[in-house]
Design a protein around this motif. Structure first.
Motif, PDB file in Angstrom:
ATOM      1  N   GLU A  94       0.857  -1.186   0.000  1.00 52.10           N
ATOM      2  CA  GLU A  94       0.000   0.000   0.000  1.00 52.10           C
ATOM      3  C   GLU A  94       0.892   1.235   0.000  1.00 52.10           C
ATOM      4  OE1 GLU A  94      -3.498   2.094   2.739  1.00 52.10           O
ATOM      5  OE2 GLU A  94      -2.898   0.006   3.086  1.00 52.10           O
ATOM      6  N   VAL A  95       0.753   2.063  -1.038  1.00 51.06           N
ATOM      7  CA  VAL A  95       1.627   3.215  -1.233  1.00 51.06           C
ATOM      8  C   VAL A  95       0.876   4.496  -0.864  1.00 51.06           C
ATOM      9  CG1 VAL A  95       2.995   4.530  -2.898  1.00 51.06           C
ATOM     10  CG2 VAL A  95       2.896   2.030  -3.049  1.00 51.06           C
ATOM     11  N   SER A  96       1.548   5.345  -0.098  1.00 50.55           N
ATOM     12  CA  SER A  96       1.000   6.652   0.248  1.00 50.55           C
ATOM     13  C   SER A  96       1.792   7.712  -0.494  1.00 50.55           C
ATOM     14  CB  SER A  96       1.095   6.882   1.758  1.00 50.55           C
ATOM     15  OG  SER A  96       0.694   8.194   2.102  1.00 50.55           O
ATOM     16  N   SER A  97       1.089   8.668  -1.132  1.00 54.03           N
ATOM     17  CA  SER A  97       1.767   9.695  -1.926  1.00 54.03           C
ATOM     18  C   SER A  97       1.211  11.071  -1.582  1.00 54.03           C
ATOM     19  CB  SER A  97       1.579   9.415  -3.422  1.00 54.03           C
ATOM     20  OG  SER A  97       2.214  10.389  -4.209  1.00 54.03           O
ATOM     21  N   ARG A  98       2.111  12.073  -1.552  1.00 53.54           N
ATOM     22  CA  ARG A  98       1.682  13.442  -1.269  1.00 53.54           C
ATOM     23  C   ARG A  98       2.605  14.429  -1.964  1.00 53.54           C
ATOM     24  NH1 ARG A  98       4.531  15.780   3.308  1.00 53.54           N
ATOM     25  NH2 ARG A  98       6.021  14.292   4.217  1.00 53.54           N
ATOM     26  N   ALA A  99       2.109  15.622  -2.171  1.00 55.14           N
ATOM     27  CA  ALA A  99       2.925  16.671  -2.766  1.00 55.14           C
ATOM     28  C   ALA A  99       3.997  17.097  -1.772  1.00 55.14           C
ATOM     29  CB  ALA A  99       2.050  17.863  -3.144  1.00 55.14           C
ATOM     30  N   TYR A 100       5.201  17.374  -2.320  1.00 54.19           N
ATOM     31  CA  TYR A 100       6.330  17.765  -1.474  1.00 54.19           C
ATOM     32  C   TYR A 100       7.254  18.622  -2.335  1.00 54.19           C
ATOM     33  CZ  TYR A 100       9.249  17.144   2.694  1.00 54.19           C
ATOM     34  OH  TYR A 100       9.948  17.345   3.856  1.00 54.19           O
ATOM     35  N   GLU A 101       7.147  19.938  -2.178  1.00 53.42           N
ATOM     36  CA  GLU A 101       7.805  20.856  -3.110  1.00 53.42           C
ATOM     37  C   GLU A 101       9.322  20.692  -3.133  1.00 53.42           C
ATOM     38  OE1 GLU A 101       8.006  25.661  -4.117  1.00 53.42           O
ATOM     39  OE2 GLU A 101       6.691  24.882  -2.537  1.00 53.42           O
ATOM     40  N   VAL A 127       4.056   9.878 -10.327  1.00 48.54           N
ATOM     41  CA  VAL A 127       4.370   8.606 -10.987  1.00 48.54           C
ATOM     42  C   VAL A 127       3.844   7.486 -10.097  1.00 48.54           C
ATOM     43  CG1 VAL A 127       6.176   7.062 -11.813  1.00 48.54           C
ATOM     44  CG2 VAL A 127       6.408   9.529 -12.153  1.00 48.54           C
ATOM     45  N   LYS A 128       2.842   6.791 -10.574  1.00 50.83           N
ATOM     46  CA  LYS A 128       2.341   5.651  -9.819  1.00 50.83           C
ATOM     47  C   LYS A 128       3.404   4.556  -9.792  1.00 50.83           C
ATOM     48  CE  LYS A 128      -1.241   2.072  -9.853  1.00 50.83           C
ATOM     49  NZ  LYS A 128      -2.402   1.495 -10.576  1.00 50.83           N
ATOM     50  N   VAL A 129       3.512   3.868  -8.651  1.00 51.63           N
ATOM     51  CA  VAL A 129       4.501   2.807  -8.513  1.00 51.63           C
ATOM     52  C   VAL A 129       3.858   1.592  -7.855  1.00 51.63           C
ATOM     53  CG1 VAL A 129       5.327   3.793  -6.338  1.00 51.63           C
ATOM     54  CG2 VAL A 129       6.776   2.191  -7.585  1.00 51.63           C
ATOM     55  N   VAL A 208      11.597  -2.641   5.944  1.00 50.95           N
ATOM     56  CA  VAL A 208      12.259  -1.647   5.107  1.00 50.95           C
ATOM     57  C   VAL A 208      11.272  -0.525   4.812  1.00 50.95           C
ATOM     58  CG1 VAL A 208      13.417  -1.206   2.912  1.00 50.95           C
ATOM     59  CG2 VAL A 208      13.733  -3.400   4.081  1.00 50.95           C
ATOM     60  N   THR A 209      11.679   0.704   5.100  1.00 51.97           N
ATOM     61  CA  THR A 209      10.885   1.888   4.768  1.00 51.97           C
ATOM     62  C   THR A 209      11.366   2.437   3.437  1.00 51.97           C
ATOM     63  OG1 THR A 209      10.552   2.430   7.106  1.00 51.97           O
ATOM     64  CG2 THR A 209      10.202   4.196   5.507  1.00 51.97           C
ATOM     65  N   VAL A 210      10.459   2.536   2.483  1.00 47.93           N
ATOM     66  CA  VAL A 210      10.805   2.964   1.132  1.00 47.93           C
ATOM     67  C   VAL A 210      10.316   4.389   0.919  1.00 47.93           C
ATOM     68  CG1 VAL A 210      10.681   2.416  -1.329  1.00 47.93           C
ATOM     69  CG2 VAL A 210      10.528   0.573   0.373  1.00 47.93           C
ATOM     70  N   ARG A 211      11.195   5.211   0.370  1.00 50.87           N
ATOM     71  CA  ARG A 211      10.854   6.586  -0.026  1.00 50.87           C
ATOM     72  C   ARG A 211      11.111   6.717  -1.516  1.00 50.87           C
ATOM     73  NH1 ARG A 211      13.191   6.656   4.960  1.00 50.87           N
ATOM     74  NH2 ARG A 211      12.035   7.743   6.638  1.00 50.87           N
ATOM     75  N   PHE A 212      10.063   7.043  -2.237  1.00 50.49           N
ATOM     76  CA  PHE A 212      10.084   7.134  -3.698  1.00 50.49           C
ATOM     77  C   PHE A 212       9.883   8.596  -4.068  1.00 50.49           C
ATOM     78  CE2 PHE A 212       7.878   6.969  -7.815  1.00 50.49           C
ATOM     79  CZ  PHE A 212       8.688   6.111  -8.544  1.00 50.49           C
ATOM     80  N   LEU A 213      10.919   9.204  -4.641  1.00 51.29           N
ATOM     81  CA  LEU A 213      10.907  10.646  -4.886  1.00 51.29           C
ATOM     82  C   LEU A 213      10.778  10.953  -6.372  1.00 51.29           C
ATOM     83  CD1 LEU A 213      12.589  10.133  -2.175  1.00 51.29           C
ATOM     84  CD2 LEU A 213      13.615  12.360  -2.610  1.00 51.29           C
ATOM     85  N   THR A 214       9.806  11.764  -6.703  1.00 47.68           N
ATOM     86  CA  THR A 214       9.729  12.380  -8.027  1.00 47.68           C
ATOM     87  C   THR A 214       9.694  13.895  -7.818  1.00 47.68           C
ATOM     88  OG1 THR A 214       7.300  12.221  -8.031  1.00 47.68           O
ATOM     89  CG2 THR A 214       8.534  10.419  -9.076  1.00 47.68           C
ATOM     90  N   GLY A 216       8.636  17.136  -6.903  1.00 44.56           N
ATOM     91  CA  GLY A 216       7.466  17.715  -6.245  1.00 44.56           C
ATOM     92  C   GLY A 216       6.577  16.727  -5.540  1.00 44.56           C
ATOM     93  N   ARG A 217       6.992  15.427  -5.429  1.00 50.31           N
ATOM     94  CA  ARG A 217       6.134  14.454  -4.752  1.00 50.31           C
ATOM     95  C   ARG A 217       6.993  13.450  -3.993  1.00 50.31           C
ATOM     96  NH1 ARG A 217       0.815  14.926  -5.798  1.00 50.31           N
ATOM     97  NH2 ARG A 217       0.442  13.083  -4.509  1.00 50.31           N
ATOM     98  N   LEU A 218       6.379  12.895  -2.933  1.00 44.08           N
ATOM     99  CA  LEU A 218       7.001  11.849  -2.135  1.00 44.08           C
ATOM    100  C   LEU A 218       6.003  10.728  -1.918  1.00 44.08           C
ATOM    101  CD1 LEU A 218       9.235  10.694  -0.277  1.00 44.08           C
ATOM    102  CD2 LEU A 218       8.201  12.022   1.593  1.00 44.08           C
TER     103      LEU A 218
END
Length: 240
Positions: A94-101, A127-129, A208-214, A216-218
């Motif tokens: 389950e992926v959580s995504s939010r804006a992050y300037e 970007v959906k993952v 394992v905690t995964v952080r996926f960065l694009t 403006g988003r995390l």
């Protein structure tokens, strides 16, 4: 008018044997050079090892591009490659995504920033993952990224992957000198699945905690390690 006196020979006071000595002949020197080349060639052909010659620069580059590399701050760089398996991820996390300037500056640890060869140019936008919810060290981990159709098959899109002590950072990046080199129209179109995979050998944490960065988003999620004891952890010399 008087005639000037003729200067006396400079070798007048030298022994007769030295005044009359002929120059050394060159043939012994030439013969020695020929014999040396012959012996050297024989040794090279008789005793050199089979296979390609050692190339120090190439060896250095191979080390730099190693599949798993640990730096002085205990970060592991995990080399991700595109996968031919485009099938959906079974039982995805389950992926959580939010804006992050300022995601790159504020989320990536300072030590990891120093480890990177330069500031990466993140893929822009959402970007959906898809990611598995579990992993096993030694087995390659496959993810699916849904990229804009224009860059889905662009080889300039890569996935940077870094791990340390239970934290996994994933940065889908554009391998270009500057963002303007990628036309805006390429960043549009329907989301297209692209699979990447990378090794998990050094992942030794239970969770394992995964952080996926694009840009403006995390996006974040967690994965359970099914066999932490199977991890291969590189030890520092001071720990031996």
């Amino acid at each position: 008018m008087s005639t000037p006196e003729r200067p006396e020979p400079t070798n007048k006071h030298l022994p007769h044997s030295m005044r009359t000595r002929e120059p050394w002949p060159m043939w012994p020197i030439a013969l020695a050079i020929v014999l040396f080349i012959g012996v050297y060639t024989y040794i090279q052909l008789s005793f050199r090892k089979e296979g390609p010659a050692f190339e120090p620069f190439q060896a250095m580059m191979d080390r730099k591009n190693a599949v798993v590399e640990k730096n002085m701050y205990d970060w592991y760089g995990l080399t991700a490659v595109r996968s031919s398996d485009q099938a959906p991820i079974p039982s995805p996390a389950e992926v959580s995504s939010r804006a992050y300037e300022e995601v790159l500056d504020e989320v990536v640890p300072e030590q990891l920033k120093y480890y990177m060869p330069g500031k990466p140019i993140l893929v822009p936008g959402f970007v959906k993952v898809e990611s598995p919810s579990t992993l096993t060290p030694g087995e390659r981990l496959r993810l699916r990224l849904f990229l804009p159709e224009g860059i889905a098959n662009d080889e300039r899109v890569n996935l940077l992957s870094f791990y340390k002590e239970g934290d996994l950072y994933l940065l889908p990046s554009l391998f270009v000198e500057k963002r303007e080199l990628v036309a805006n129209e390429l960043l549009q179109g329907e989301p297209t699945p692209v699979a990447f995979e990378f090794p998990t050998d050094p992942i030794d944490a239970d969770t394992v905690t995964v952080r996926f960065l694009t840009e403006g988003r995390l996006s974040t999620w967690s994965m359970a390690n099914l066999d932490p004891s199977a991890a291969i952890v590189e030890q520092d010399q001071g720990d031996l």
